[in-house]
Design a protein around this motif. Sequence first.
Motif, mmCIF file in Angstrom:
data_model
loop_
_atom_site.group_PDB
_atom_site.id
_atom_site.type_symbol
_atom_site.label_atom_id
_atom_site.label_comp_id
_atom_site.label_asym_id
_atom_site.label_seq_id
_atom_site.Cartn_x
_atom_site.Cartn_y
_atom_site.Cartn_z
ATOM 1 N N GLY A 1 -16.759 -6.800 25.702
ATOM 2 C CA GLY A 1 -17.302 -7.806 26.389
ATOM 3 C C GLY A 1 -18.559 -8.360 25.982
ATOM 4 O O GLY A 1 -18.606 -9.756 25.896
ATOM 5 N N GLN B 1 -19.166 -12.309 24.524
ATOM 6 C CA GLN B 1 -20.098 -13.186 24.642
ATOM 7 C C GLN B 1 -20.768 -13.852 23.865
ATOM 8 O O GLN B 1 -20.866 -15.184 23.702
ATOM 9 C CB GLN B 1 -21.012 -12.515 25.991
ATOM 10 N N ALA C 1 -18.644 -16.263 21.795
ATOM 11 C CA ALA C 1 -18.159 -17.464 22.637
ATOM 12 C C ALA C 1 -19.654 -18.464 22.486
ATOM 13 O O ALA C 1 -19.379 -19.762 22.412
ATOM 14 C CB ALA C 1 -18.166 -16.970 24.009
ATOM 15 N N ALA D 1 -11.095 -7.323 28.558
ATOM 16 C CA ALA D 1 -12.332 -8.259 28.822
ATOM 17 C C ALA D 1 -12.707 -9.314 27.897
ATOM 18 O O ALA D 1 -13.030 -10.379 27.949
ATOM 19 C CB ALA D 1 -13.504 -7.406 29.427
ATOM 20 N N ILE E 1 -12.859 -13.189 27.842
ATOM 21 C CA ILE E 1 -14.071 -14.105 27.706
ATOM 22 C C ILE E 1 -13.613 -15.239 26.624
ATOM 23 O O ILE E 1 -14.210 -16.244 26.771
ATOM 24 C CB ILE E 1 -15.064 -13.245 27.470
ATOM 25 N N GLU F 1 -11.263 -18.045 27.995
ATOM 26 C CA GLU F 1 -12.111 -18.940 28.848
ATOM 27 C C GLU F 1 -13.067 -19.773 28.166
ATOM 28 O O GLU F 1 -13.269 -21.012 28.381
ATOM 29 C CB GLU F 1 -13.003 -18.114 29.869
ATOM 30 N N ALA F 2 -13.452 -19.263 26.772
ATOM 31 C CA ALA F 2 -14.507 -20.212 26.111
ATOM 32 C C ALA F 2 -13.664 -20.766 25.188
ATOM 33 O O ALA F 2 -14.444 -21.868 24.193
ATOM 34 C CB ALA F 2 -15.418 -19.406 25.526
#
Length: 253
Positions: free
Chosen positions: A46, A50, A53, A73, A77, A80-81
């Motif tokens: 995760g 991030q 992303a 996860a 992420i 979604e990005a």
Amino acid sequence: MAEAVELLIRDWVASQVVGDLAADAVVQHAGTATSVAIEFKTRVNGASAQQLARQAQQLAMPMVVIGREMTRAARAILAEAGVGSVDGLGNVHLTLPGLIMRTTGESRARPAQPRSRLSGKSSLVAQAMLLDTDRLVDEICDGLERTGTEYALTGTAAVARISPLLTNVPVVEVWLNATADPDAVCESLQAQPVESGPNLVILQERNDAPLAFRTRQRDKWIANVFRLYVDVRRDPQRGREQADHLRREVIGF
């Protein structure tokens, strides 16, 4: 799966640099002027997702992350990005110009419970009694199905069944499920282990990933085209030529 996509990308297009924000590789999508940044990672969790992303937001092009291991996860992420992802379990989430792909792989490796399973990613070479390749393929696959052994035909013999290129197929390669006993399989097929000159190669992994997404072709189970691409590309006898043929004629890149 991740290895297959990585090889396809490397074979498919040429790399180039993107200024100070260089990714591991940047490719030109065939038939378009859109570049794609590729990040190759061993493991993505995760926190690293991030970070990736945020890195993707600074690039003026789509990004795809290819990782041998990727948590659920991390995949969420990245999705979604708007960042594509491919992992070693066969999970693929790609939305690129001219290419949309969604596949769901295994959630975790299955425990191995073989009696004399080949250790790790290994192979057993043998000489079967039949010398004619077509008859040999039929005999091997039919024999495996009679004993309830899950399998996937791969290599040159598999390519020859779905998109023939070579007329001579000297060796038949087949993946077995993780719990199969290769010695018992050889005995059931009346094949003898040999040191060299085999016409049958039995392959086995610690889990059943090589059998994921296999397809039924001409009454035989064939490894999924990405696995097949990786396997046949390693063949020292015109393997690269066969892989390129499979990529163009079957995969469509």
